[in-house]
Design an enzyme around this catalytic site. Structure first.
Site, PDB file in Angstrom:
ATOM      1  N   GLU A   1      41.893  43.702  38.878  1.00 21.54           N
ATOM      2  CA  GLU A   1      41.022  44.478  39.768  1.00 21.54           C
ATOM      3  C   GLU A   1      41.633  44.594  41.144  1.00 21.54           C
ATOM      4  OE1 GLU A   1      37.814  45.131  42.802  1.00 21.54           O
ATOM      5  OE2 GLU A   1      39.246  43.477  42.613  1.00 21.54           O
TER       6      GLU A   1
ATOM      7  N   HIS B   1      39.989  37.891  50.938  1.00 21.92           N
ATOM      8  CA  HIS B   1      41.395  38.104  50.602  1.00 21.92           C
ATOM      9  C   HIS B   1      42.337  37.157  51.355  1.00 21.92           C
ATOM     10  CE1 HIS B   1      41.194  42.370  48.618  1.00 21.92           C
ATOM     11  NE2 HIS B   1      40.391  41.482  48.057  1.00 21.92           N
TER      12      HIS B   1
END
Length: 512
Positions: free
Chosen positions: A329, A456
């Protein structure tokens, strides 16, 4: 997409031929457009904080043992896939692994960018995802259509979108300076490469919300180093280049494997109608630079525990429930796209709905539900998505837990289903966006700060997960899954799904 939930909402609930357990009491008659009153209390009671977070802790241990990452294409992902596969096989699900290839990218060392002449300036920078490795020193040349100051509206700059935007280069190395806006980063960089540039610097466009140094991706490998700058640094560099020859040094160290292998894990309930399939998904991979325990170990942990407890309660769904754990993803929703692309027309027509759970444990959380009917953001999901939204809103309203709509931003694994005309819904607790004062008043937390400050990043560890919201949203997810799974007629066969897929919009990569 079919209005699949109209018959569902007034349907009787059945669990095989046996009397229904407490987790699936027959619903009261519901008015059209209102969610059926399915009693999901037993399932939700079986789902505890410890039950959910033990899966998140397992994913943390896997990341810690594998270089602090669970990215597709790494041993950490393979171990994560093995964990989920065993957990659901042991629970009695029919589990398959769907392998596919994809372009793998990771940064091996932080990128550097410095002005070496006429001044010595070091810039804060990031390598763009899929940048090539390289060490290039050369004169910086802005495209001829950079807008400093920026236009009034985002995406008013077309810098680098046309081959003619680039000045000719000679034998000496040249570095293109490009402004974000309008077209994708990939188009800008491909044009720079074709014009003969040896490296590329892309700076943010400059409007409100488009000024910081932010990550970006090309989604396909470049053949030159590509780095990013904030608007302020880019504008200053543009001014220096306009004043006279300005030399830069760009250094990147990256790894690109065009044919890396990863997989989706697909777990089917033993019972349920294979002609009506509820696909419930969460992406299993992290970014290469962190363990991804909120993004998206939180969604994975929720679905593993929902599936396990449905099995433990011996719930036989009316619809086939397919728990899916997507690979790659973080490289552009590649796993879910591969899955949808490889369904036959009949299999695609049998998919009743897709529920997606991506980041449901953010520490500075909001409780967001996708705006299925488009009433808040003007971007409705396929027909039936509004009814999915109402299942969630009814549940949270009944528990006095504030819920707010969020737009379909095409950044997660629901996109291929959305594009194929399949009803789409889900929950979300926020990523790198900034919490507003109104949201802080509604949900608590700190205004002016990201929902997830470790989005992230290497700090997206088990300590980055809110115990409060992960349990609340897991219970909401369990309610929606069971309500949908027990409906009498989730969706009729849709032969026209095939034509929808042929004309589907492509994935929306980060725009330039």
């Amino acid at each position: 997409m079919a209005a699949f939930l109209t018959p569902m909402l007034a349907a009787a609930v059945a669990i095989s031929s046996a009397p229904p357990p407490a987790s699936a009491a027959a619903p009261a008659a519901a008015p059209a457009g209102a969610p059926a009153d399915v009693d999901t209390g037993a399932l939700r009671s079986a789902i505890t904080l410890d039950g959910v977070t033990r899966h998140a802790r397992a994913l943390q241990r896997i990341a810690s043992a594998n270089g602090n990452t669970r990215a597709s294409g790494t041993p950490g992902y393979d171990a994560s896939a093995a964990y989920v596969k065993k957990a659901l096989t042991d629970a009695g699900y029919q589990v398959t692994e769907q392998a596919f290839t994809f372009p793998f990218y990771r940064e091996l060392a932080p990128a550097t960018l410095a002005q070496t002449s006429p001044n010595q300036v070091t810039y804060q920078t990031l390598a763009m995802d899929f940048s090539d490795s390289g060490d290039v020193t050369g004169q910086v040349v802005p495209t001829n259509d950079v807008q400093v100051p920026p236009g009034a509206q985002p995406n008013s700059s077309t810098s680098g979108c046309e081959p003619g935007d680039f000045a000719p280069v000679g034998a000496e190395p040249r570095i293109a300076l490009i402004q974000r806006g309008t077209c994708s980063y990939a188009v800008k960089v491909a044009n720079a490469e074709a014009a003969g540039y040896d490296a590329v610097v892309v700076f943010n466009e400059g409007q409100a919300g488009r000024q910081a140094l932010v990550p970006g991706s090309l989604f396909t490998p470049a053949h030159v180093p590509v780095v990013l700058l904030s608007y302020a640094d880019g504008a200053a560099l543009h001014a220096a280049a306009q004043a006279g020859p300005t030399e830069l040094r760009v250094v990147t160290r990256t790894e690109i494997r065009p044919d890396a292998v990863t997989s989706n894990i697909i777990a089917d309930s033993p019972g349920g109608d294979p002609g009506n399939v509820l696909v419930v998904g969460a992406h299993l991979d992290s970014v290469t630079g962190g363990p991804g325990v909120n993004d998206n170990g939180s969604g994975v942990a929720a679905l593993v525990e929902i599936a396990r407890q449905m099995a433990a309660l011996k719930i036989t769904p009316r619809q086939k429930v397919r728990f899916t754990f997507w690979g790659a993803e973080e490289f552009g929703s590649l796993g879910s796209q591969h899955y949808v692309d490889n369904l036959t027309d009949a299999q695609l027509g049998a998919v009743a709905a897709n529920l997606n759970f991506d980041m449901i444990g953010s520490p500075n959380f909001a409780r967001f539900v996708y705006d299925g009917d488009g009433s808040d953001f003007g971007v409705p999901g396929p027909e039936g998505s509004g009814e999915l939204e109402r299942i969630f809103t009814s549940y949270f309203e009944g528990r006095d837990l504030p819920l707010a709509p969020t737009v379909f931003d095409f950044r997660s694994d629901y996109v291929p289903f959305f594009d194929a005309g399949i009803p789409t819904g889900g929950l979300f607790s926020g990523s790198e966006g900034i919490k507003t004062a109104a949201e802080a008043a509604l949900f608590g937390g700190v205004a002016g700060k990201p929902y997830d400050p470790c989005y992230h990043k290497a700090c997206d560890t088990i300590t980055n997960v809110s115990n409060t919201v992960i349990l609340e949203l897991t219970h909401g997810a369990a309610h929606a899954v069971l309500t949908s799974a027990l409906s009498q007629d989730l969706v009729p066969a849709r032969a026209d799904r095939a034509s929808a897929r042929k004309t589907a919009r492509p994935l929306r990569p980060t725009e330039g």
